[in-house]
Design a protein around this motif. Structure first.
Motif, PDB file in Angstrom:
ATOM      1  N   LEU A  71      14.064  -8.996  -2.475  1.00  0.00           N
ATOM      2  CA  LEU A  71      14.030  -7.535  -2.387  1.00  0.00           C
ATOM      3  C   LEU A  71      14.969  -7.052  -1.291  1.00  0.00           C
ATOM      4  O   LEU A  71      15.338  -7.808  -0.401  1.00  0.00           O
ATOM      5  CB  LEU A  71      12.611  -7.057  -2.073  1.00  0.00           C
ATOM      6  N   SER A  72      15.308  -5.774  -1.357  1.00  0.00           N
ATOM      7  CA  SER A  72      16.109  -5.154  -0.295  1.00  0.00           C
ATOM      8  C   SER A  72      15.490  -3.811   0.061  1.00  0.00           C
ATOM      9  O   SER A  72      14.915  -3.142  -0.805  1.00  0.00           O
ATOM     10  CB  SER A  72      17.553  -4.944  -0.757  1.00  0.00           C
ATOM     11  N   PRO A  73      15.617  -3.414   1.328  1.00  0.00           N
ATOM     12  CA  PRO A  73      15.071  -2.103   1.711  1.00  0.00           C
ATOM     13  C   PRO A  73      15.689  -0.973   0.896  1.00  0.00           C
ATOM     14  O   PRO A  73      14.985  -0.054   0.478  1.00  0.00           O
ATOM     15  CB  PRO A  73      15.427  -1.970   3.190  1.00  0.00           C
ATOM     16  N   GLY A  74      16.991  -1.045   0.666  1.00  0.00           N
ATOM     17  CA  GLY A  74      17.656   0.014  -0.095  1.00  0.00           C
ATOM     18  C   GLY A  74      17.172   0.097  -1.529  1.00  0.00           C
ATOM     19  O   GLY A  74      16.978   1.191  -2.060  1.00  0.00           O
ATOM     20  N   GLY A  75      16.962  -1.050  -2.153  1.00  0.00           N
ATOM     21  CA  GLY A  75      16.465  -1.049  -3.531  1.00  0.00           C
ATOM     22  C   GLY A  75      15.066  -0.478  -3.633  1.00  0.00           C
ATOM     23  O   GLY A  75      14.748   0.269  -4.566  1.00  0.00           O
ATOM     24  N   LEU A  76      14.235  -0.815  -2.663  1.00  0.00           N
ATOM     25  CA  LEU A  76      12.877  -0.262  -2.641  1.00  0.00           C
ATOM     26  C   LEU A  76      12.918   1.242  -2.405  1.00  0.00           C
ATOM     27  O   LEU A  76      12.262   2.014  -3.114  1.00  0.00           O
ATOM     28  CB  LEU A  76      12.044  -0.947  -1.552  1.00  0.00           C
ATOM     29  N   GLU A  77      13.691   1.653  -1.416  1.00  0.00           N
ATOM     30  CA  GLU A  77      13.775   3.078  -1.102  1.00  0.00           C
ATOM     31  C   GLU A  77      14.294   3.879  -2.290  1.00  0.00           C
ATOM     32  O   GLU A  77      13.761   4.944  -2.610  1.00  0.00           O
ATOM     33  CB  GLU A  77      14.653   3.307   0.121  1.00  0.00           C
ATOM     34  N   ASP A  78      15.309   3.379  -2.964  1.00  0.00           N
ATOM     35  CA  ASP A  78      15.850   4.078  -4.136  1.00  0.00           C
ATOM     36  C   ASP A  78      14.792   4.233  -5.226  1.00  0.00           C
ATOM     37  O   ASP A  78      14.650   5.307  -5.823  1.00  0.00           O
ATOM     38  CB  ASP A  78      17.068   3.338  -4.700  1.00  0.00           C
ATOM     39  N   ALA A  79      14.057   3.141  -5.496  1.00  0.00           N
ATOM     40  CA  ALA A  79      13.032   3.194  -6.552  1.00  0.00           C
ATOM     41  C   ALA A  79      11.920   4.167  -6.195  1.00  0.00           C
ATOM     42  O   ALA A  79      11.474   4.956  -7.043  1.00  0.00           O
ATOM     43  CB  ALA A  79      12.460   1.794  -6.782  1.00  0.00           C
ATOM     44  N   TYR A  80      11.464   4.144  -4.945  1.00  0.00           N
ATOM     45  CA  TYR A  80      10.389   5.044  -4.541  1.00  0.00           C
ATOM     46  C   TYR A  80      10.862   6.497  -4.511  1.00  0.00           C
ATOM     47  O   TYR A  80      10.146   7.398  -4.969  1.00  0.00           O
ATOM     48  CB  TYR A  80       9.823   4.644  -3.176  1.00  0.00           C
ATOM     49  N   THR A  81      12.042   6.721  -3.993  1.00  0.00           N
ATOM     50  CA  THR A  81      12.584   8.083  -3.931  1.00  0.00           C
ATOM     51  C   THR A  81      12.694   8.675  -5.328  1.00  0.00           C
ATOM     52  O   THR A  81      12.370   9.847  -5.546  1.00  0.00           O
ATOM     53  CB  THR A  81      13.948   8.088  -3.215  1.00  0.00           C
ATOM     54  N   ALA A  82      13.120   7.865  -6.289  1.00  0.00           N
ATOM     55  CA  ALA A  82      13.240   8.340  -7.673  1.00  0.00           C
ATOM     56  C   ALA A  82      11.893   8.779  -8.238  1.00  0.00           C
ATOM     57  O   ALA A  82      11.833   9.622  -9.135  1.00  0.00           O
ATOM     58  CB  ALA A  82      13.859   7.253  -8.546  1.00  0.00           C
ATOM     59  N   MET A  83      10.810   8.220  -7.708  1.00  0.00           N
ATOM     60  CA  MET A  83       9.462   8.565  -8.168  1.00  0.00           C
ATOM     61  C   MET A  83       8.802   9.601  -7.267  1.00  0.00           C
ATOM     62  O   MET A  83       7.636   9.938  -7.461  1.00  0.00           O
ATOM     63  CB  MET A  83       8.578   7.313  -8.217  1.00  0.00           C
ATOM     64  N   GLY A  84       9.517  10.085  -6.251  1.00  0.00           N
ATOM     65  CA  GLY A  84       8.940  11.061  -5.331  1.00  0.00           C
ATOM     66  C   GLY A  84       7.978  10.457  -4.334  1.00  0.00           C
ATOM     67  O   GLY A  84       7.091  11.142  -3.819  1.00  0.00           O
ATOM     68  N   ILE A  85       8.144   9.162  -4.043  1.00  0.00           N
ATOM     69  CA  ILE A  85       7.263   8.452  -3.119  1.00  0.00           C
ATOM     70  C   ILE A  85       8.006   8.263  -1.797  1.00  0.00           C
ATOM     71  O   ILE A  85       9.119   7.733  -1.773  1.00  0.00           O
ATOM     72  CB  ILE A  85       6.860   7.081  -3.698  1.00  0.00           C
ATOM     73  N   ALA A  86       7.379   8.676  -0.710  1.00  0.00           N
ATOM     74  CA  ALA A  86       7.958   8.448   0.619  1.00  0.00           C
ATOM     75  C   ALA A  86       7.867   6.958   0.942  1.00  0.00           C
ATOM     76  O   ALA A  86       6.877   6.300   0.619  1.00  0.00           O
ATOM     77  CB  ALA A  86       7.203   9.264   1.673  1.00  0.00           C
ATOM     78  N   PHE A  87       8.905   6.437   1.589  1.00  0.00           N
ATOM     79  CA  PHE A  87       8.942   5.019   1.950  1.00  0.00           C
ATOM     80  C   PHE A  87       9.197   4.902   3.440  1.00  0.00           C
ATOM     81  O   PHE A  87      10.194   5.394   3.951  1.00  0.00           O
ATOM     82  CB  PHE A  87      10.048   4.302   1.165  1.00  0.00           C
ATOM     83  N   VAL A  88       8.260   4.252   4.136  1.00  0.00           N
ATOM     84  CA  VAL A  88       8.352   4.087   5.586  1.00  0.00           C
ATOM     85  C   VAL A  88       8.205   2.598   5.894  1.00  0.00           C
ATOM     86  O   VAL A  88       7.273   1.958   5.400  1.00  0.00           O
ATOM     87  CB  VAL A  88       7.242   4.877   6.312  1.00  0.00           C
ATOM     88  N   ARG A  89       9.126   2.074   6.687  1.00  0.00           N
ATOM     89  CA  ARG A  89       9.059   0.662   7.087  1.00  0.00           C
ATOM     90  C   ARG A  89       8.798   0.536   8.580  1.00  0.00           C
ATOM     91  O   ARG A  89       9.386   1.255   9.374  1.00  0.00           O
ATOM     92  CB  ARG A  89      10.373  -0.050   6.789  1.00  0.00           C
ATOM     93  N   HIS A  90       7.929  -0.400   8.906  1.00  0.00           N
ATOM     94  CA  HIS A  90       7.677  -0.823  10.280  1.00  0.00           C
ATOM     95  C   HIS A  90       7.725  -2.348  10.251  1.00  0.00           C
ATOM     96  O   HIS A  90       6.679  -3.005  10.212  1.00  0.00           O
ATOM     97  CB  HIS A  90       6.321  -0.311  10.784  1.00  0.00           C
ATOM     98  N   PRO A  91       8.936  -2.921  10.203  1.00  0.00           N
ATOM     99  CA  PRO A  91       9.052  -4.367  10.008  1.00  0.00           C
ATOM    100  C   PRO A  91       8.483  -5.173  11.168  1.00  0.00           C
ATOM    101  O   PRO A  91       8.785  -4.914  12.331  1.00  0.00           O
ATOM    102  CB  PRO A  91      10.551  -4.604   9.878  1.00  0.00           C
ATOM    103  N   ALA A  92       7.646  -6.132  10.812  1.00  0.00           N
ATOM    104  CA  ALA A  92       7.060  -7.063  11.786  1.00  0.00           C
ATOM    105  C   ALA A  92       6.968  -8.421  11.117  1.00  0.00           C
ATOM    106  O   ALA A  92       6.431  -8.536  10.017  1.00  0.00           O
ATOM    107  CB  ALA A  92       5.678  -6.586  12.219  1.00  0.00           C
ATOM    108  N   ALA A  93       7.493  -9.429  11.769  1.00  0.00           N
ATOM    109  CA  ALA A  93       7.460 -10.781  11.208  1.00  0.00           C
ATOM    110  C   ALA A  93       6.027 -11.250  11.019  1.00  0.00           C
ATOM    111  O   ALA A  93       5.167 -11.033  11.876  1.00  0.00           O
ATOM    112  CB  ALA A  93       8.221 -11.738  12.123  1.00  0.00           C
ATOM    113  N   ASP A  94       5.788 -11.901   9.920  1.00  0.00           N
ATOM    114  CA  ASP A  94       4.479 -12.442   9.600  1.00  0.00           C
ATOM    115  C   ASP A  94       4.089 -13.476  10.649  1.00  0.00           C
ATOM    116  O   ASP A  94       4.866 -14.371  10.975  1.00  0.00           O
ATOM    117  CB  ASP A  94       4.515 -13.079   8.211  1.00  0.00           C
ATOM    118  N   GLY A  95       2.916 -13.334  11.222  1.00  0.00           N
ATOM    119  CA  GLY A  95       2.411 -14.268  12.209  1.00  0.00           C
ATOM    120  C   GLY A  95       2.915 -14.041  13.625  1.00  0.00           C
ATOM    121  O   GLY A  95       2.489 -14.729  14.543  1.00  0.00           O
ATOM    122  N   ASP A  96       3.787 -13.064  13.819  1.00  0.00           N
ATOM    123  CA  ASP A  96       4.343 -12.779  15.147  1.00  0.00           C
ATOM    124  C   ASP A  96       3.548 -11.628  15.764  1.00  0.00           C
ATOM    125  O   ASP A  96       3.810 -10.450  15.495  1.00  0.00           O
ATOM    126  CB  ASP A  96       5.821 -12.414  15.014  1.00  0.00           C
TER     127      ASP A  96
END
Length: 174
Positions: A71-96
């Motif tokens: 996956l890519s952040p841009g691909g996710l954002e584009d798909a959600y935006t097309a559906m009128g869904i806000a997309f917010v990322r707070h990236p944190a490594a798993d287990g960190d």
């Protein structure tokens, strides 16, 4: 011999998208307006909007998580935006735990903002087992006034999970 319902070996789970027996990510409602679940893909955007009325996705996946899932952040954002869904990322490594601690307050604020705007929020990490439940507990504590233990119990009643409990206790006891 694998049986239906068995998980693939861990090295296969980390290498690419996990099989979705129901076709979409597993998820559980903590509140009518807050859901914790597995990571969605761009192909899930229509389902998120039409099947459940999600108006926002808050993701805790970091770039490594996304790369492993193809996956890519841009691909996710584009798909959600097309559906009128806000997309917010707070990236944190798993287990960190330090990474989770660094994004915790911002992620909680994002949930509050999105829910306050009247949006149903889909909160996720990879499997919805550690990071997302941790943030949901913090949200219930900070913005719904639940004691940490009550917030934890509410989240764990809704979803089998292993939140970063010590992180939460340390973060909110100071």
């Amino acid at each position: 011999m694998r049986r239906d319902g068995d998980l693939p070996p861990l090295h296969l789970q980390l290498a690419g998208p996990a099989a979705r027996p129901r076709g979409h990510p597993g998820h559980d409602f903590v509140l009518p307006e807050l859901v914790i679940g597995e990571y969605p893909t761009p192909e899930d955007a229509t389902w998120l909007r039409d099947a459940h009325g999600f108006g926002a996705v808050v993701s805790l996946q970091d770039d490594v998580d996304l790369q492993r899932k193809g996956l890519s952040p841009g691909g996710l954002e584009d798909a959600y935006t097309a559906m009128g869904i806000a997309f917010v990322r707070h990236p944190a490594a798993d287990g960190d735990l330090d990474a989770v601690r660094r994004v915790l307050d911002g992620a909680v604020a994002s949930l509050h903002t999105q829910i306050g705007a009247g949006r149903r929020v889909y909160l996720h990490c990879n499997a919805g087992l550690n990071r997302a439940p941790t943030v949901a507990i913090a949200y219930l504590h900070v913005h719904r006034g639940l004691e940490l233990e009550a917030a934890r119990d509410r989240v764990k009643l809704a979803r089998a999970c292993l939140p970063y409990w010590r992180l939460l206790v340390d973060h909110y006891s100071g």
